[in-house]
Every structure is written in C-alpha cells, then in structure tokens.
Design a protein around this motif. Structure first.
Motif, short mmCIF file in Angstrom:
data_model
loop_
_atom_site.label_atom_id
_atom_site.label_comp_id
_atom_site.label_asym_id
_atom_site.label_seq_id
_atom_site.Cartn_x
_atom_site.Cartn_y
_atom_site.Cartn_z
N UNK A 1 0.79 -1.23 0.00
CA UNK A 1 0.00 0.00 0.00
C UNK A 1 0.82 1.27 0.00
N UNK A 2 2.14 1.14 0.05
CA UNK A 2 3.01 2.32 0.13
C UNK A 2 3.20 2.98 -1.24
N UNK A 3 3.45 4.28 -1.17
CA UNK A 3 3.84 5.02 -2.37
C UNK A 3 5.34 5.27 -2.32
N UNK A 4 5.90 5.49 -3.47
CA UNK A 4 7.34 5.70 -3.59
C UNK A 4 7.70 7.10 -3.11
N UNK B 1 13.07 6.24 -0.98
CA UNK B 1 12.99 4.91 -1.58
C UNK B 1 13.87 4.78 -2.82
N UNK B 2 14.08 5.88 -3.53
CA UNK B 2 14.85 5.80 -4.77
C UNK B 2 16.33 5.55 -4.52
N UNK B 3 16.76 5.69 -3.28
CA UNK B 3 18.17 5.46 -2.94
C UNK B 3 18.43 3.99 -2.63
N UNK B 4 17.46 3.32 -1.97
CA UNK B 4 17.71 1.96 -1.48
C UNK B 4 16.74 0.93 -2.01
N UNK B 5 15.85 1.30 -2.88
CA UNK B 5 14.87 0.38 -3.42
C UNK B 5 14.84 0.53 -4.95
N UNK B 6 14.27 -0.45 -5.65
CA UNK B 6 14.34 -0.42 -7.12
C UNK B 6 13.33 0.53 -7.78
N UNK B 7 13.40 1.80 -7.39
CA UNK B 7 12.51 2.81 -7.96
C UNK B 7 13.33 4.04 -8.32
N UNK C 1 8.20 8.77 -8.04
CA UNK C 1 7.84 9.27 -6.71
C UNK C 1 6.34 9.60 -6.70
N UNK C 2 5.66 9.12 -5.67
CA UNK C 2 4.22 9.34 -5.53
C UNK C 2 3.36 8.22 -6.07
N UNK C 3 3.95 7.32 -6.85
CA UNK C 3 3.20 6.19 -7.40
C UNK C 3 3.23 5.02 -6.42
N UNK C 4 2.31 4.11 -6.56
CA UNK C 4 2.25 2.93 -5.70
C UNK C 4 3.37 1.95 -6.05
N UNK C 5 4.03 1.43 -5.03
CA UNK C 5 5.16 0.51 -5.24
C UNK C 5 4.75 -0.77 -5.96
N UNK C 6 3.67 -1.39 -5.54
CA UNK C 6 3.25 -2.65 -6.15
C UNK C 6 2.88 -2.46 -7.61
N UNK C 7 2.14 -1.41 -7.90
CA UNK C 7 1.73 -1.16 -9.28
C UNK C 7 2.93 -0.91 -10.18
N UNK C 8 3.88 -0.11 -9.71
CA UNK C 8 5.07 0.18 -10.52
C UNK C 8 5.87 -1.10 -10.76
N UNK C 9 6.12 -1.87 -9.70
CA UNK C 9 6.94 -3.08 -9.84
C UNK C 9 6.28 -4.10 -10.76
N UNK C 10 5.00 -4.34 -10.57
CA UNK C 10 4.31 -5.35 -11.39
C UNK C 10 4.16 -4.88 -12.83
N UNK C 11 3.85 -3.61 -13.03
CA UNK C 11 3.74 -3.09 -14.39
C UNK C 11 5.06 -3.25 -15.14
N UNK C 12 6.13 -2.96 -14.46
CA UNK C 12 7.46 -3.09 -15.05
C UNK C 12 7.75 -4.54 -15.45
N UNK C 13 7.48 -5.48 -14.53
CA UNK C 13 7.73 -6.90 -14.83
C UNK C 13 6.82 -7.41 -15.94
#
Length: 142
Positions: free
Chosen positions: A54-57, A61-67, A72-84
């Motif tokens: 449920x977190x947003x980027x 997060x851009x320093x230590x996570x794959x974003x 920034x401001x987008x949902x983490x799950x949506x970004x990760x799954x859309x990318x994959x």
C-alpha cells in the motif's frame, strides 16, 4: 524428506509477495526467472504472482529500493508489477493496499512476507494459519 504437494505440479503456482520495498522488490524481480525456468522444464503454468503493498514511492525509496525519481508518488506494487509485466510479457497482479484484517491470502500456495514490522508479520502469521487456507509455504523474508 520433503514432498512437494502434487497439485503444484499440475497448475500455475499462486504466489503473493507482501511488501515491495527493498527486500520485496528484489524478491519479486527474481520471480520471473523462476517462472521462465519452470515453463522451460515443462511445468504447465509456472507462477501466477500477486504483489501487495500500500506504500507510495518516496524520495528516500529511490536510494535503497528499485525505484527512480520519476516514480515518486506512485504505488510501489503497481510500478513493480507493471514493469515486470511489460518486460517479461506477464499478466501478474498488483494489489495497491496494505495487508489488513480483511485481506484474503489463504488462497495462495506460497506467501512471501517482505515486511519490516512485527505487527505485519503477526498479521501474516494469523492469515496463513488455520483450516480455511491453502497456503503450502510461508517465507518470512522481511
């Protein structure tokens, strides 16, 4: 000796990754390789993955996570799954919400917890135990 439930060899293996930050992002990014390996080895469906967060980027997060900063401001799950999905040609699912009291994770075969609080771990534990779920494996990787 451990025996894999035979049912997992006849249909797609339903996996949920709970948490898509540093650990969850890395775990989720590795699952397409396992999926492709399973298909090449003759598995009938590979993995059917759902990523829940449920977190947003945030800028941190851009320093230590794959974003990246443009996310920034987008949902983490949506970004990760859309990318994959785009890269691998998958149809995996994102759930842009935190695990809660009403979340149903009992229908997944594999639950991978990548959360960083005791409360979230306890909630996963409560959700995967009991007679009304199909969870065969629970990995706590937070």
């Amino acid at each position: 000796m451990h025996e894999l439930p035979a049912e997992l060899l006849r249909r797609p293996v339903r996996v949920v990754v709970i948490g898509c930050g540093g650990t969850g992002g890395a775990v989720a990014a590795g699952l397409p390789y396992l999926h492709q390996s399973m298909l090449v080895a003759g598995h009938p469906g590979g993995l059917a993955v759902t990523v829940m967060d449920g977190d947003t980027i945030s800028p941190a997060n851009t320093v230590r996570q794959p974003f990246c900063s443009s996310e920034i401001g987008l949902n983490k799950a949506i970004v990760a799954v859309s990318r994959m999905n785009l890269f691998w040609g998958l149809t995996w699912t994102a759930v842009p919400e935190h695990l809660g009291d009403r979340s149903d994770i009992g229908s997944f075969d594999v639950v991978i917890g990548c959360v960083d609080t005791r409360a979230a771990r306890l909630l996963i534990s409560q959700r995967v135990q009991g007679m009304r779920n199909r969870v065969a494996y629970w990995l706590d990787l937070g």
